[in-house]
Design a protein around this motif. Sequence first.
Motif, PDB file in Angstrom:
ATOM      1  N   GLU A  37       0.856  -1.184   0.000  1.00 50.46           N
ATOM      2  CA  GLU A  37       0.000   0.000   0.000  1.00 50.46           C
ATOM      3  C   GLU A  37       0.891   1.233   0.000  1.00 50.46           C
ATOM      4  O   GLU A  37       2.008   1.207   0.494  1.00 50.46           O
ATOM      5  N   GLY A  38       0.398   2.314  -0.546  1.00 47.68           N
ATOM      6  CA  GLY A  38       1.151   3.554  -0.527  1.00 47.68           C
ATOM      7  C   GLY A  38       0.850   4.401  -1.734  1.00 47.68           C
ATOM      8  O   GLY A  38      -0.086   4.141  -2.499  1.00 47.68           O
ATOM      9  N   ASP A  39       1.659   5.416  -1.892  1.00 46.85           N
ATOM     10  CA  ASP A  39       1.499   6.338  -3.005  1.00 46.85           C
ATOM     11  C   ASP A  39       2.087   5.740  -4.273  1.00 46.85           C
ATOM     12  O   ASP A  39       3.090   5.022  -4.229  1.00 46.85           O
ATOM     13  N   ASP A  89       4.263   5.450  -7.467  1.00 45.25           N
ATOM     14  CA  ASP A  89       5.575   5.952  -7.855  1.00 45.25           C
ATOM     15  C   ASP A  89       5.389   6.730  -9.156  1.00 45.25           C
ATOM     16  O   ASP A  89       4.880   6.190 -10.142  1.00 45.25           O
ATOM     17  N   GLU A  90       5.777   7.989  -9.153  1.00 46.09           N
ATOM     18  CA  GLU A  90       5.562   8.858 -10.314  1.00 46.09           C
ATOM     19  C   GLU A  90       6.237   8.321 -11.574  1.00 46.09           C
ATOM     20  O   GLU A  90       5.749   8.537 -12.685  1.00 46.09           O
ATOM     21  N   ILE A 132       1.529   0.171  -7.687  1.00 43.19           N
ATOM     22  CA  ILE A 132       2.174   1.431  -7.317  1.00 43.19           C
ATOM     23  C   ILE A 132       3.649   1.468  -7.686  1.00 43.19           C
ATOM     24  O   ILE A 132       4.231   2.536  -7.823  1.00 43.19           O
TER      25      ILE A 132
END
Length: 118
Positions: free
Chosen positions: A33-35, A37-38, A72
Amino acid sequence: MSFGLAVLAMDESADATAARARYERCTTGDHVEGDLDERVVAFYEELRARFPDHPPYAEPSPWASTPLSVGIDHVIMNLSSGAAGDAALRAVLELAAVHRLLIWDPQSGDAHPPGALA
């Protein structure tokens, strides 16, 4: 015939053991889980602009299965053999280098740091 390939958002010093562990985690559904990765977001957006993985598909499609597996920190692809697959492979190598993503080849067990294959 098709072959698998993954791009992974990993540190440039990651080795084949770390890449294999990340790939296995991603393919077993044990997603972190998390943001987002751009780098992965930019890679996927640019790749699918060239080679859609949702309808309407480019003809012929380079993908042996769709949609691509995206998380992600990864994009996992099954590319078809032939001209369309070759064109997509060139795009994957180019975009992975641009976005500093590691390429994992599950067939050979090789990890290629960003830009190594471009």
